[in-house]
Design a protein around this motif. Structure first.
Motif, PDB file in Angstrom:
ATOM      1  N   ILE A   1      67.269   1.566  -6.136  1.00 55.36           N
ATOM      2  CA  ILE A   1      66.746   2.896  -6.442  1.00 55.36           C
ATOM      3  C   ILE A   1      67.880   3.880  -6.660  1.00 55.36           C
ATOM      4  O   ILE A   1      67.862   4.691  -7.598  1.00 55.36           O
ATOM      5  N   SER A   2      68.937   3.808  -5.812  1.00 53.86           N
ATOM      6  CA  SER A   2      70.029   4.763  -5.990  1.00 53.86           C
ATOM      7  C   SER A   2      70.771   4.480  -7.282  1.00 53.86           C
ATOM      8  O   SER A   2      71.295   5.396  -7.913  1.00 53.86           O
ATOM      9  N   LEU A   3      70.774   3.220  -7.710  1.00 50.92           N
ATOM     10  CA  LEU A   3      71.392   2.902  -9.009  1.00 50.92           C
ATOM     11  C   LEU A   3      70.633   3.564 -10.136  1.00 50.92           C
ATOM     12  O   LEU A   3      71.222   4.159 -11.045  1.00 50.92           O
ATOM     13  N   SER A   4      69.290   3.500 -10.085  1.00 49.84           N
ATOM     14  CA  SER A   4      68.550   4.101 -11.189  1.00 49.84           C
ATOM     15  C   SER A   4      68.611   5.619 -11.135  1.00 49.84           C
ATOM     16  O   SER A   4      68.564   6.281 -12.171  1.00 49.84           O
ATOM     17  N   ILE A   5      68.758   6.205  -9.910  1.00 51.54           N
ATOM     18  CA  ILE A   5      68.956   7.651  -9.830  1.00 51.54           C
ATOM     19  C   ILE A   5      70.309   8.006 -10.428  1.00 51.54           C
ATOM     20  O   ILE A   5      70.457   8.988 -11.168  1.00 51.54           O
ATOM     21  N   HIS A   6      71.311   7.194 -10.123  1.00 47.92           N
ATOM     22  CA  HIS A   6      72.668   7.471 -10.595  1.00 47.92           C
ATOM     23  C   HIS A   6      72.741   7.430 -12.105  1.00 47.92           C
ATOM     24  O   HIS A   6      73.475   8.205 -12.726  1.00 47.92           O
ATOM     25  N   ARG A   7      71.942   6.531 -12.704  1.00 45.08           N
ATOM     26  CA  ARG A   7      71.995   6.427 -14.170  1.00 45.08           C
ATOM     27  C   ARG A   7      71.513   7.703 -14.819  1.00 45.08           C
ATOM     28  O   ARG A   7      71.994   8.088 -15.876  1.00 45.08           O
ATOM     29  N   ILE A   8      70.548   8.357 -14.192  1.00 53.87           N
ATOM     30  CA  ILE A   8      70.008   9.559 -14.821  1.00 53.87           C
ATOM     31  C   ILE A   8      70.836  10.770 -14.466  1.00 53.87           C
ATOM     32  O   ILE A   8      71.137  11.601 -15.302  1.00 53.87           O
ATOM     33  N   ARG A   9      71.199  10.880 -13.192  1.00 52.87           N
ATOM     34  CA  ARG A   9      71.793  12.132 -12.748  1.00 52.87           C
ATOM     35  C   ARG A   9      73.277  12.083 -12.527  1.00 52.87           C
ATOM     36  O   ARG A   9      73.866  13.088 -12.190  1.00 52.87           O
ATOM     37  N   LYS A  10      73.882  10.943 -12.626  1.00 52.91           N
ATOM     38  CA  LYS A  10      75.331  10.775 -12.445  1.00 52.91           C
ATOM     39  C   LYS A  10      75.797  11.126 -11.040  1.00 52.91           C
ATOM     40  O   LYS A  10      76.980  11.307 -10.824  1.00 52.91           O
TER      41      LYS A  10
ATOM     42  N   SER B   1      59.733   9.915 -10.613  1.00 52.86           N
ATOM     43  CA  SER B   1      59.363   8.614 -10.074  1.00 52.86           C
ATOM     44  C   SER B   1      60.468   8.076  -9.181  1.00 52.86           C
ATOM     45  O   SER B   1      60.218   7.514  -8.111  1.00 52.86           O
ATOM     46  N   ASN B   2      61.735   8.274  -9.606  1.00 48.81           N
ATOM     47  CA  ASN B   2      62.856   7.829  -8.782  1.00 48.81           C
ATOM     48  C   ASN B   2      62.888   8.575  -7.461  1.00 48.81           C
ATOM     49  O   ASN B   2      63.125   8.005  -6.396  1.00 48.81           O
ATOM     50  N   GLU B   3      62.658   9.890  -7.556  1.00 51.59           N
ATOM     51  CA  GLU B   3      62.683  10.687  -6.334  1.00 51.59           C
ATOM     52  C   GLU B   3      61.577  10.258  -5.382  1.00 51.59           C
ATOM     53  O   GLU B   3      61.788  10.151  -4.169  1.00 51.59           O
ATOM     54  N   ALA B   4      60.383   9.982  -5.959  1.00 50.88           N
ATOM     55  CA  ALA B   4      59.264   9.565  -5.117  1.00 50.88           C
ATOM     56  C   ALA B   4      59.572   8.257  -4.411  1.00 50.88           C
ATOM     57  O   ALA B   4      59.316   8.100  -3.217  1.00 50.88           O
ATOM     58  N   SER B   5      60.153   7.300  -5.138  1.00 51.51           N
ATOM     59  CA  SER B   5      60.384   6.008  -4.503  1.00 51.51           C
ATOM     60  C   SER B   5      61.509   6.088  -3.492  1.00 51.51           C
ATOM     61  O   SER B   5      61.480   5.399  -2.471  1.00 51.51           O
ATOM     62  N   MET B   6      62.476   6.980  -3.718  1.00 49.28           N
ATOM     63  CA  MET B   6      63.535   7.112  -2.728  1.00 49.28           C
ATOM     64  C   MET B   6      62.995   7.723  -1.443  1.00 49.28           C
ATOM     65  O   MET B   6      63.302   7.273  -0.332  1.00 49.28           O
TER      66      MET B   6
END
Lengths: 501, 99
Positions: B78-87, A162-167
């Motif tokens: 969005i990049s913050l929530s990506i960072h939380r999962i993938r560091k 979901s994160n990848e899709a929104s990015m």
């Protein structure tokens, strides 16, 4: 006191509030949702959805009333039947997609108040976009719609897809709307400083600045074709549709496409009438390639949502024929009728996928095998909607396509209509593949379906009967609309006829 | 002289697009997006200089600046929530959704 009075009277004379009353009701609903959530501190989230449903219904009622009595013109908005029909479509989309997502409330542990909030704001953005005649209003409402959809698609934060899709959605929509904006800046500059669409046409001299106008048309085409997911700009569609939560995909697959259709039609019809030959050829090429590409790649898909993404690319290819075929006596009737039918078909299909993925947690087509034995209601309504998407006779998809192709043939688009017919036949293959998979009894059922019964009872014990039936209500509504609208198509065509401008 | 100004703004837009396409970091892509929008704002201001009523272009520029800020906020969330999962926030490592 005098100042306030004079200010209010000036405000009343410049802004005619009754024209934007549906949007005002949606804004009031939005503020109510925020305040209710703050007051309740996160409990009782079903009430928020009820507020959304009520405000959407009231807006629809007022819009219906306005459709009957046309109200005065304005600077930022014009109120003709074309715009009002699109606003009505977007309200229908919002309403049905919220019916789908009500059970999301109890089955997930993510914060719940933002979901109807973003859906209302995206619906608002779409409605304002359908009526905008000012370059500023167009850009602001387009971004409003795009950014709300972006938040919605990244809603399940814990899921990396979901994160990848929104990015992906954010970066590509930012790039394309800036391309649109560059086209607008050229138009603004060469029309002697006008921002209103009507004034731009008056003041821009086509003979003198033809190369600049062509460049501007190219950039605007790139910007709007992204939202419509036409051929070279379609790359975001399968990834975003697969990654986002299914209810969200249902919502923005119809809403943003409908709003983008109204934007596309208005921009190209109003600003570039002298370039009709050029942009007709380009749009025809885009439509043909998106039909071919969408249908051929959808054949090879293994995930249901991805297949629906590619099929929606091809459906927009068909609708482009309707835009090209507009003439004086029929207006945009074919495009509007097909859009109306497409909304119900698409939402109906998503309405069936949503409970299925909720109960079994998978989106692969192979896991739908033998569904007929476990859940016949779901199977038959899915069969109806898929056949309607494919264009099989007694259902409304056939009548919509038939009208569209007849209109296109009459307007002289022979190649497009031939390609559309061939690719329609190809699309029937992948819809029927799913239907055959569902209806045939397999001796060894897949593991997912073996656990189907257990999970269904778990879900129905948790949520009350009223909520469980809201998804079923949406399913039945869409199934009925996709079967019966074909038979009752004449009044729809009559309403959509005088929409040429 | 207007050609030079227009070439400048077009150059900014092109550099921004290049940065957006070839950046591996999410924050860098967002900065390139801001650069594109700034180039377009410059385009509007250039054009509005030549007209008697400058309101259209300048008000539009204010709106674009606001919307660019909103997009940047969205992108950073969005990049913050990506960072939380993938560091990490490398874009090319997000390749789960394919074909």
């Amino acid at each position: 006191m005098n100042d306030i009075n004079s200010f209010l009277s000036r405000l009343n004379s410049t802004i005619n509030f009754s024209t934007i009353l549906p949007e005002i009701i949606l804004i009031v609903g939005l503020i109510t949702i925020v305040i209710t959530d703050l007051v309740n501190k996160g409990k009782n989230a079903i009430f928020l959805y009820k507020i959304f449903l009520i405000s959407t219904l009231v807006s629809m009622g007022i819009l219906f009333y306005q459709l009957i009595s046309v109200i005065a013109f304005e600077d930022l908005y014009t109120n003709n039947i074309f715009n009002n029909l699109f606003r009505f479509f977007i309200l229908i989309c919002s309403f049905i997609s919220v019916l789908l997502s009500v059970d999301y409330v109890l089955c997930s542990k993510i914060s719940l108040a933002e979901f109807p909030l973003f859906k209302i704001s995206a619906g608002l953005g779409g409605m304002i976009l359908s009526c905008a005649t000012n370059l500023i209003t167009i850009y602001v409402s387009l971004e409003f719609l795009a950014l709300s959809s972006c938040f919605l698609s990244g809603y399940t934060k814990r899921d990396i897809r979901s994160n990848e899709a929104s990015m992906k959605f954010l970066l590509m929509s930012g790039a394309s709307s800036s391309s649109l904006l560059y086209g607008f800046s050229l138009l603004y500059g060469f029309s002697d400083g006008q921002v209103q669409l009507d004034n731009i046409i008056d003041k821009i001299s086509f003979s003198q600045y033809l190369p600049i106008i062509c460049i501007s048309a190219a950039f605007i085409l790139a910007g709007t074709a992204f939202k419509l997911s036409l051929f070279p700009f379609h790359q975001w569609t399968p990834d975003v549709y697969e990654g986002s939560p299914t209810r969200v995909v249902a919502f923005f697959s119809v809403t943003s496409k409908v709003a983008a259709l109204s934007l596309f039609t208005r921009l190209f019809r109003l600003i570039f009438p002298y370039l009709s030959n050029e942009w007709h050829i380009v749009v025809e090429l885009l439509a043909i390639s998106s039909m071919i590409l969408g249908n051929l790649i959808a054949v090879t898909q293994r995930s249901f949502k991805r297949m629906l993404a590619y099929s929606s690319i091809s459906q927009i290819g068909y609708v482009m024929i309707g835009i090209l075929a507009a003439d004086l006596e029929n207006g945009y009737a074919s495009m509007l009728t097909y859009t109306f039918i497409y909304i119900f078909m698409n939402l109906g299909t998503f309405a069936r996928i949503t409970p299925f993925s909720l109960r079994t947690g998978t989106n692969n087509i192979r896991d739908y095998a033998g569904l007929y034995m476990k859940d016949p209601v779901l199977t038959f309504s899915l069969v109806l909607c898929l056949l309607s998407l494919g264009g099989i006779p007694p259902l409304s998809g056939f009548f919509g396509k038939h009208y569209l192709f007849w209109h296109g043939w009459k307007a002289g688009l022979y190649i497009s209509v031939t390609v559309a017919l061939v690719t329609s036949v190809i699309s029937i293959y992948y819809y029927l593949k799913i239907i055959k998979l569902m209806l045939t009894k397999t001796t060894n059922l897949v593991d997912t379906l073996k656990t189907y019964e257990k999970q269904k009872s778990l879900v129905s014990s948790v949520i009350s009967t009223k909520l469980k039936s809201s998804v079923e209500m949406a399913m039945i509504l869409c199934a009925l609309a996709s079967t019966l609208s074909g038979l009752f198509m004449d009044p729809i065509i009559k309403i959509t006829r005088n929409t040429f401008f | 002289i207007i050609d030079y100004e227009l070439i400048l703004s077009t150059y900014l837009v092109c550099v921004g697009f290049f940065g957006l396409i070839t950046s591996r970091n999410m924050v860098r892509a967002l900065m390139s997006l801001e650069l594109i929008l700034n180039g377009i704002i410059l385009n509007f201001i250039i054009f509005s200089n030549f007209f008697t009523n400058r309101e259209g272009g300048e008000i539009f520029s204010l709106f674009i600046i606001t919307l660019a800020a909103v997009e940047a906020a969205t992108g950073l969330a969005i990049s913050l929530s990506i960072h939380r999962i993938r560091k990490c926030t490398r874009i090319d490592q997000l390749n789960l959704l394919k074909w």
